[in-house]
Design a protein around this motif. Structure first.
Motif, PDB file in Angstrom:
ATOM      1  N   UNK A 161      64.611  18.754  21.518  1.00 53.28           N
ATOM      2  CA  UNK A 161      64.972  19.368  22.789  1.00 53.28           C
ATOM      3  C   UNK A 161      66.469  19.265  23.073  1.00 53.28           C
ATOM      4  N   UNK A 162      67.136  18.314  22.431  1.00 51.58           N
ATOM      5  CA  UNK A 162      68.556  18.094  22.714  1.00 51.58           C
ATOM      6  C   UNK A 162      69.462  18.549  21.580  1.00 51.58           C
ATOM      7  N   UNK A 163      68.885  19.119  20.554  1.00 47.76           N
ATOM      8  CA  UNK A 163      69.694  19.648  19.459  1.00 47.76           C
ATOM      9  C   UNK A 163      69.879  18.729  18.281  1.00 47.76           C
ATOM     10  N   UNK A 164      69.458  17.474  18.382  1.00 47.91           N
ATOM     11  CA  UNK A 164      69.529  16.564  17.251  1.00 47.91           C
ATOM     12  C   UNK A 164      70.937  16.134  16.900  1.00 47.91           C
ATOM     13  N   UNK A 165      71.094  15.638  15.662  1.00 43.79           N
ATOM     14  CA  UNK A 165      72.399  15.140  15.215  1.00 43.79           C
ATOM     15  C   UNK A 165      73.418  16.274  15.175  1.00 43.79           C
ATOM     16  N   UNK A 212      56.722  30.667   8.844  1.00 46.87           N
ATOM     17  CA  UNK A 212      57.187  30.060  10.090  1.00 46.87           C
ATOM     18  C   UNK A 212      58.106  28.863   9.857  1.00 46.87           C
ATOM     19  N   UNK A 213      58.150  28.377   8.628  1.00 47.29           N
ATOM     20  CA  UNK A 213      59.077  27.292   8.294  1.00 47.29           C
ATOM     21  C   UNK A 213      60.422  27.914   7.913  1.00 47.29           C
ATOM     22  N   UNK A 214      61.034  28.528   8.878  1.00 39.79           N
ATOM     23  CA  UNK A 214      62.300  29.209   8.666  1.00 39.79           C
ATOM     24  C   UNK A 214      63.419  28.198   8.438  1.00 39.79           C
ATOM     25  N   UNK A 215      64.554  28.692   7.903  1.00 39.45           N
ATOM     26  CA  UNK A 215      65.695  27.799   7.719  1.00 39.45           C
ATOM     27  C   UNK A 215      66.119  27.177   9.051  1.00 39.45           C
ATOM     28  N   UNK A 216      66.073  27.966  10.122  1.00 36.15           N
ATOM     29  CA  UNK A 216      66.471  27.462  11.436  1.00 36.15           C
ATOM     30  C   UNK A 216      65.538  26.353  11.909  1.00 36.15           C
ATOM     31  N   UNK A 217      64.222  26.545  11.720  1.00 33.37           N
ATOM     32  CA  UNK A 217      63.273  25.527  12.169  1.00 33.37           C
ATOM     33  C   UNK A 217      63.415  24.256  11.338  1.00 33.37           C
ATOM     34  N   UNK A 218      63.531  24.399  10.020  1.00 31.33           N
ATOM     35  CA  UNK A 218      63.685  23.227   9.156  1.00 31.33           C
ATOM     36  C   UNK A 218      64.974  22.488   9.499  1.00 31.33           C
ATOM     37  N   UNK A 219      66.067  23.217   9.652  1.00 32.95           N
ATOM     38  CA  UNK A 219      67.356  22.613  10.006  1.00 32.95           C
ATOM     39  C   UNK A 219      67.236  21.820  11.312  1.00 32.95           C
ATOM     40  N   UNK A 220      66.575  22.407  12.303  1.00 36.53           N
ATOM     41  CA  UNK A 220      66.438  21.742  13.598  1.00 36.53           C
ATOM     42  C   UNK A 220      65.634  20.456  13.489  1.00 36.53           C
ATOM     43  N   UNK A 221      64.552  20.468  12.700  1.00 41.06           N
ATOM     44  CA  UNK A 221      63.728  19.263  12.561  1.00 41.06           C
ATOM     45  C   UNK A 221      64.467  18.168  11.789  1.00 41.06           C
ATOM     46  N   UNK A 222      65.252  18.551  10.783  1.00 37.88           N
ATOM     47  CA  UNK A 222      66.018  17.540  10.051  1.00 37.88           C
ATOM     48  C   UNK A 222      67.066  16.901  10.959  1.00 37.88           C
ATOM     49  N   UNK A 223      67.779  17.716  11.719  1.00 37.89           N
ATOM     50  CA  UNK A 223      68.776  17.165  12.633  1.00 37.89           C
ATOM     51  C   UNK A 223      68.116  16.272  13.701  1.00 37.89           C
ATOM     52  N   UNK A 224      66.922  16.662  14.154  1.00 37.32           N
ATOM     53  CA  UNK A 224      66.206  15.835  15.123  1.00 37.32           C
ATOM     54  C   UNK A 224      65.787  14.506  14.494  1.00 37.32           C
ATOM     55  N   UNK A 225      65.328  14.556  13.257  1.00 36.15           N
ATOM     56  CA  UNK A 225      64.953  13.338  12.525  1.00 36.15           C
ATOM     57  C   UNK A 225      66.158  12.404  12.396  1.00 36.15           C
TER      58      UNK A 225
END
Length: 467
Positions: free
Chosen positions: A126-130, A16-29
Motif C-alpha cells: 500500500x505504501x510502495x515498498x522499498x 496476471x503476474x505482470x512485471x508491474x505486479x511482480x515488481x511491486x511485491x518484491x519491493x514490498x517484501x
C-alpha cells in the motif's frame, strides 16, 4: 482470481503476474522483511519463470540490494544457499499447479516467511515498498544445486543405496538432474524415465490414474526397486515401491523421522494418524501449509532449543529442525519443505533392513489415506458448502456416507469428520488454486479409496448444483 497468498507463497495466473505486479511485491517484501542486504533468486522450469525471475532480479537490484542468480534449482536448494549466507531468497514457481499459473515463494535469512510476514508484505504494498536506489550488484551461483546434492551424499554415505535400481521420473521437475545425482552419489543405479520439455503439473498428493498406471509399467519394465520424483519445484516427494505403487507422503514422513531420531513431530491435521500410534513421538497438529508447520516447530524449539523436532505434510514435504545424525555424517537443519530427504531416508532404511519399501510401510500401524481434489471450483463456492456442513448436523448426516455415526469434528483447517468405525473424511478449499481438496482415511487402502471416490462424486454434484 487475482494473485494472492495461499498455503505457500503468492500464486496467480501468468497473465496476471505482470512485471508491474511482480515488481511491486518484491519491493514490498524488501521493505517489510529482513533480507541481509542480498537476495538469492531461483526458478522452476515453467515457460513463464525466466521472465518473472528477470523481473525479480531487476526489482532487487533497483532497490540497491545485491542479487544472486541461482538459475533453475530446487526450492530447498535455493533456501539452503541463501540461509547459509544470511540472505533472503525468492523462488519463482507455481509448484504443482498448471503451467498457466505461477508464483513467488519468499524466504528471509532464517527461512520461509510466516503468515505475519505475508501480512506485512501486503501492508507494504500500500505504501510502495522499498524505494529506488543506485543499482545493486549481480552475482551468479552455478554451484547451488551441487551443494544441495552434497548434503545428502555426505550425510548418508556413498553406499547408502548400493545395489538398488532406482527409476527417476524426470518429467519437468527442476530437480530431475540433481535427484539422479543424489541417487548415483549414494551408490544406487539410476534409470531416467520420461523427461519432458513441456511443463507437467505433478501433484504428489493426488496422482492421477494414468500416471499411476505408467509408474507400475515402468517399475516392471526396468525391474526397479523404486521410482522417485518430485513436484515442479522439488519440495514435495513422489516415491513408489518395487511394483510402482505409491508410498504416501505421510508414510514417508514418519519413516524419515524415525531414522533421524526425531522426538517431536509437527504435521498438519490432514496427515495420516498412524504417526500418533507410533512409539517415541510427541505429535503436534497444525493447519495445512508449511508456514503453520514451521510455526509449530519454532514453538517446540522455543520451549527447548535442543529439541529433536521435525515437520512434514501429507504431500511428503519434510522439514528438519535439528542437526540430525545421518548414517555417515551430520545433516544440518533446513526449516523449509524438502523432497530429497524423505526420498533418501526411507530408501536407505529399507535397504539396511533388508526389506523393500512396501514391506517397511506394511510394518507401520494400519491406517491408510487417499486424497484428490475437485478442480476449477471457486474457493468461495467450496467454502460456502463447508460452512453449511459445519453449521448443520442434518446437512452433514446427508452428505457423509460412511455407514457409521459421527464421532468428532475438527475445524482446524476446513472440516474433518471422524466416525465411530474409524473412517475420516476431510474437506478443505485449496489455498493455492480454485480447487476443493478431499482427504479420506480408513483401516484399509480399499476402504480409504472407496470413501474418497464416493465423497468426491458427491462433492462434485453439490458444487455443480451450487453453480
Amino acid at each position: 482470481m487475482p494473485p494472492k497468498f495461499g498455503t505457500s507463497g503468492l500464486r496467480g495466473l501468468v497473465t496476471e503476474l505482470t512485471d508491474e505486479l511482480v515488481h511491486a511485491h518484491i519491493r514490498a517484501f524488501l521493505a517489510a522483511c529482513p533480507h541481509g542486504g542480498t537476495v538469492h533468486v531461483g526458478r522452476d522450469l515453467r515457460d513463464s519463470s525466466p521472465r518473472i525471475a528477470a523481473t525479480v532480479i531487476e526489482a532487487i537490484r533497483g532497490a540497491g540490494l545485491g542479487a544472486v542468480d541461482c538459475g533453475a534449482v530446487p526450492t530447498p536448494a535455493l533456501a539452503m544457499a541463501a540461509m547459509a549466507r544470511g540472505h533472503a531468497a525468492v523462488m519463482v514457481t507455481g509448484s504443482h499447479i498448471p503451467a498457466d499459473r505461477n508464483g513467488l515463494k519468499f524466504y528471509i535469512p532464517s527461512g520461509e516467511i510466516a503468515k505475519p510476514d505475508e501480512t506485512a508484505i501486503l501492508e507494504a504494498l500500500k505504501t510502495g515498498g522499498a524505494p529506488d536506489a543506485p543499482q545493486g550488484p549481480l552475482e551468479q551461483d552455478p554451484d547451488c544445486a551441487a551443494r544441495y546434492v552434497a548434503r545428502y551424499v555426505d550425510g548418508f554415505g556413498a553406499q547408502a543405496l548400493s545395489g538398488l535400481r532406482i527409476g527417476v521420473y524426470e518429467h519437468s521437475s527442476v530437480a530431475r538432474d540433481s535427484l539422479g545425482d543424489v541417487i548415483a552419489g549414494l551408490g544406487g543405479t539410476v534409470v531416467r524415465i520420461a523427461r519432458s520439455e513441456t511443463f507437467i503439473p505433478v501433484d504428489t498428493e493426488a496422482v492421477d490414474p494414468d500416471t499411476r498406471a505408467a509408474l507400475a509399467g515402468w517399475a516392471a519394465e526396468h525391474e526397479l526397486d523404486a521410482i522417485v520424483s518430485t513436484d515442479g519445484d522439488a519440495d514435495r516427494p513422489m516415491v513408489t515401491d518395487a511394483k510402482g505403487a505409491m508410498i504416501p507422503g505421510d508414510v514417508l514422513g514418519p519413516i524419515t523421522a524415525r531414522l533421524l531420531g526425531a522426538r517431536i513431530v509437527v504435521t498438519p491435521v490432514s496427515s495420516n494418524t498412524l504417526v500418533d500410534a507410533m512409539e517415541g513421538f510427541e505429535v503436534r497438529r497444525t493447519k495445512i501449509g508449511s508456514p503453520f508447520v514451521i510455526a509449530g516447530m519454532e514453538a517446540a524449539l522455543a520451549e527447548d532449543a535442543s529439541a529433536a523436532v521435525v515437520g512434514y505434510e501429507a504431500n511428503g514435504g519434510f522439514l528438519l529442525g535439528f542437526a540430525a545424525n545421518g548414517p555417515e555424517g551430520v545433516i544440518a537443519p533446513l526449516m523449509t519443505r524438502d523432497a530429497v530427504l524423505p526420498i533418501v531416508a526411507p530408501l536407505a532404511a529399507a535397504r539396511d533392513d533388508g526389506r523393500g519399501l512396501a514391506e517397511m510401510a506394511a510394518g507401520l500401524p494400519p491406517r491408510f489415506t487417499a486424497a484428490d481434489r475437485l478442480q476449477e471450483v471457486p474457493s468461495e463456492r467450496s467454502m460456502a458448502l463447508i460452512e453449511r456442513l459445519r453449521a448443520e448436523p442434518a446437512a452433514r448426516a446427508e452428505f457423509f456416507d460412511t455407514g457409521s455415526a459421527e464421532e468428532a469434528i475438527d475445524e482446524t483447517d476446513g472440516l474433518r469428520v471422524t466416525f465411530a468405525n474409524g473412517d475420516i473424511v476431510h474437506l478443505r478449499p485449496s489455498g493455492n488454486a480454485p480447487e476443493c481438496r478431499l482427504y479420506a482415511e480408513a483401516d484399509s487402502p480399499e476402504r480409504a479409496q472407496a470413501l474418497l471416490s464416493g465423497h468426491l462424486d458427491r462433492l462434485g454434484a453439490r458444487l455443480r448444483d451450487a453453480a
